[in-house]
Enzyme design. Structure first.
Site: not given
Length: 789
Positions: A638-639
């Protein structure tokens, strides 16, 4: 690598934009750059463990590809050189190429060796190999293209120009056309023949659709005019087109710098620009928050405007003055005749007052907008802003009052759905008996919004609390069956396990939720128009030209729009290290991913949607810090989508998107030397990031609270729990007032659970990833100005 080498295909450099795209699955990128990037520049991803095999294949039916021992050896040797570019690997491929001399396989090996030598500025050796590579019947254009680039990098610009012209004549419609035209134009300019650059760019139909090519044409036109002793009118037109067609691109900044010089040179002959076009650019800059550029644009425009356009320019200048640190007085005293613009002015003033913590003045300004302009969209914005002001401080009762006014006054407005949801959630958190009916009303009116699975879970909890367990089971079952790959779908599965097997009393409201759309066929025949590009892509992958293979497949998809190609594109993107592109492309073909069981999704799609590079590193550092490695993998996905060079708008860096001040403290605690550049190194980044996540988990007790702190900052989590009476961790998650953080926590938790299932590692559920029970709550702080839900 030579400075003249084109930039490799890089997608999603901005982490914030990436997060939005990965969450929505709406973006699909076609790139014009093809280059096999040596992985010496990044850590090689670890080999992935295969998930269970399924009977159905997601690979499209395609023409048979000749298979031989030599072809197998070539792929092994080329990939070894690609991933471990050392002398021994090079020599082994050289020996293979000599042994297969005179064959197509040998020519293909020569292409791999030629590119390898070119990328290391061994130009003489590269040219020798690339000349041999021209004998490949499938990839002769790649040999010609890289031979021209090699000659150009070696300083033989005139020769390179001739070769690139021949390339364009012989191969006018290849996947590399954008790159070839750009290289030709650059070579022509370098050779002192800008007219040839202009001709090539003028003839190419896609020039005006690409900012880089259009800027190059402007520069070539300018040089050509100087060479002929003419005035650069064509150049001025091109520079202006760059500025107004691509106002927020970097190319526009370069073009803007040339305008004063050209204006002085051309005088009255300088091309005019319609005022409407200038306004459109100024508004684009305003939307992009380029405040200084907005001020310059509207300062120039203001004398030319009248009426509504003049009012808008005056408003923008006042707004920009505040953004650049000026006094809000200009906004407060500004007199505007247009009602909509005046409504926006008062609303803007209310937000200035909010940032200054002038609550009474802010609320008065909001009421002024609503009472003076009750039907204006700015009245809805004002009511929503007031609700959010209280929502961010977890003052749900006051927030719900404003949200109710939105529902009453703007039932079809842009905020009606989220306002209705927050009204229902407020009733639930205040333990009001009408909460269940409000959730059901929400489902009935908004059966396709992202909050549907949340509503199903909280309806189950509501009926469970009231003792109607059979009714609760029906909502839990619906959440699990309809939204299995979501945070609240997983929570519903946990509740079903807890309450055991009991009768089910189906709820009528469940019938309004539409089923997931069927998946498109992923194993159909390959369209005839795509067979040549498919074969070329396979050949390119056999020599580790993964980016080029991806580009061929994207071109095939552009020609045919065959969904069967999308998964191959995703796999090629993953193989090339473009994990973000692979993830997004998979989500394009496997729509509504969260609404499908894993056994409905082909194995290849699971692996491209949830890749696991750097697996050994992630598992080693996670074990060292007593973390679930699949939680760490879910966070990295996600990052940064596993992009080692990712940098966010907030200057967070690398795989785990570490903020330099935080990273400095972490490095000090580990007795590591700190340098921002080291954050791009996967091992260094993951060492610091896993330490940070471990510290947060120890401090806040649950994975959800730790993730919230990782995303929004440690100070914020405390305030979101102080004085609250959460009965379960899921209530804390639903109550996170910043939408980005609330969704982030759920997405990372979902990612982690999917990684556990796909890679068969780690605890069975997120709740088991730490020792605290589900009823534990996080400790918890004020939000900075400008943070909105």
């Amino acid at each position: 690598m030579s400075a003249s080498l084109p930039a490799p295909l890089e997608i999603f450099r901005d982490s914030f934009a990436l997060r939005i795209l990965l969450s929505s699955g709406l973006f699909f990128c076609f790139s014009s750059v093809c280059i096999a990037r040596p992985r010496a520049q990044q850590a090689a991803p670890q080999k992935r463990t295969a998930v269970r095999k399924k009977k159905s294949s997601a690979t499209p039916t395609r023409p048979p590809v000749a298979s031989s021992l030599a072809a197998t050896q070539l792929e092994r040797l080329a990939r070894d050189l690609h991933e471990h570019p050392i002398g021994m690997a090079y020599e082994r491929l050289v020996q293979f190429a000599e042994r297969e001399k005179g064959t197509a396989i040998g020519a293909r090996a020569a292409l791999a060796l030629g590119y390898y030598d070119y990328s290391r500025a061994h130009f003489t050796e590269a040219r020798s190999w690339l000349e041999k590579a021209a004998a490949d019947p499938l990839l002769p254009d790649y040999a010609m293209y890289w031979e021209a680039q090699n000659d150009r990098a070696a300083g033989a610009v005139d020769i390179a120009l001739v070769e690139l012209k021949r390339y364009r004549e012989r191969y006018p419609d290849t996947a590399m056309s954008d790159s070839a035209v750009e290289a030709l134009a650059q070579a022509a300019i370098a050779a002192g023949q800008p007219a040839d650059a202009v001709a090539a760019l003028q003839a190419y139909p896609k020039t005006t659709a690409k900012a880089s090519l259009l800027l190059l044409r402007a520069q070539a036109n300018e040089k050509a005019a100087v060479a002929k002793g003419e005035k650069p009118i064509a150049a001025a037109n091109d520079y202006l087109e760059v500025i107004y067609r691509f106002p927020i691109n970097d190319e526009a900044k370069i073009a803007v710098e040339r305008i004063p010089y050209l204006q002085a040179m051309l005088g009255e002959q300088f091309p005019g620009t319609p005022v409407e076009t200038e306004i459109t650019r100024a508004e684009a800059l305003y939307d992009a928050r380029r405040w200084k550029d907005v001020r310059k644009a509207y300062d120039d425009l203001l004398p030319k405007l009248s009426g509504v356009a003049h009012d808008r320019a005056a408003l923008r200048l006042a707004q920009v003055q505040i953004q650049l640190g000026g006094s809000p007085d200009a906004l407060g005293s500004l007199k505007l005749n247009d009602p909509e613009l005046d409504a926006e002015r008062v609303f803007s003033l209310s937000q200035v007052q909010r940032s200054a913590k002038l609550e009474a003045e802010m609320l008065a300004a909001i009421e002024q907008v609503v009472s003076t302009y009750p039907q204006s969209p700015w009245a809805e914005e004002a009511l929503f802003a007031a609700g959010n002001y209280y929502w961010l401080n977890l003052d749900r009762s006051h927030a719900a009052e404003y949200y109710q006014r939105i529902v009453s006054s703007f039932p079809m407005g842009k905020y009606a759905s989220i306002a209705q949801w927050r009204i229902a959630w407020t009733a639930y958190m205040l333990r009001q008996p009408e909460a269940a009916s409000l959730f059901e009303k929400y489902l009935t009116k908004y059966p396709t919004t992202p909050q549907v699975v949340n509503a199903l879970y909280w309806l189950g909890r509501s009926y469970e609390h009231s003792g109607n367990v059979p009714h609760a089971r029906s909502f839990y079952l619906a959440a699990v069956e309809r939204f299995p790959q979501t945070y609240f779908g997983e929570k519903a599965a946990q509740r079903l396990h807890e309450i055991g097997t009991q009768p089910t009393n189906p709820a009528e409201v469940l019938s309004v939720i539409p089923p997931a759309a069927p998946l498109p066929p992923l194993d159909g025949p390959l369209p005839a128009a795509a067979t040549q590009r498919w074969a070329r892509a396979q050949a390119l992958q056999s020599i580790a030209f993964d980016s080029s293979a991806e580009l061929e497949l994207r071109s095939a998809y552009a020609d045919t729009h065959a969904s069967a190609l999308l998964l191959a594109i995703a796999k090629a993107a993953e193989q090339a290290g473009h994990y973000g592109a692979g993830i997004v492309t998979t989500r394009q073909v496997v729509t509504q991913f969260e609404a499908r069981r894993l056994d409905q999704i082909p194995d290849e799609a699971l692996r491209t949607a949830y890749p696991l590079p750097f697996r050994d590193l992630i598992e080693r550092e996670s074990q060292h810090h007593h973390l679930d490695p699949m939680l760490v993998a879910g966070l990295i996905r996600q990052e940064s989508a596993f992009a080692t060079d990712a940098v966010s708008y907030a200057n967070a860096v690398g795989l785990m998107q570490l903020w330099p001040p935080t990273a400095t403290k972490l490095a000090r605690s580990l007795k590591f030397r700190y340098a921002r550049g080291r954050l791009f190194d996967p091992e260094y980044n993951v060492k610091l990031g896993t330490l940070y996540l471990s510290d947060l988990l120890m401090a806040f007790g649950t994975p959800e609270a730790a993730l919230a702190a990782y995303n929004a900052g440690e100070n914020h989590v405390g305030e979101w729990s102080a004085g609250q009476n959460y009965q379960e961790t899921a209530e804390f998650v639903e109550s996170i007032p910043i939408t980005q953080t609330r969704e982030y926590v759920q997405i990372v938790a979902r990612n982690a659970e999917l990684y556990r299932q796909i890679y068969k590692r780690g605890p069975a559920t997120l709740a088991k990833a730490s020792s605290p029970t589900d009823s534990d709550t996080a400790p918890a702080s004020a939000l900075p100005d400008g943070v909105h839900p």
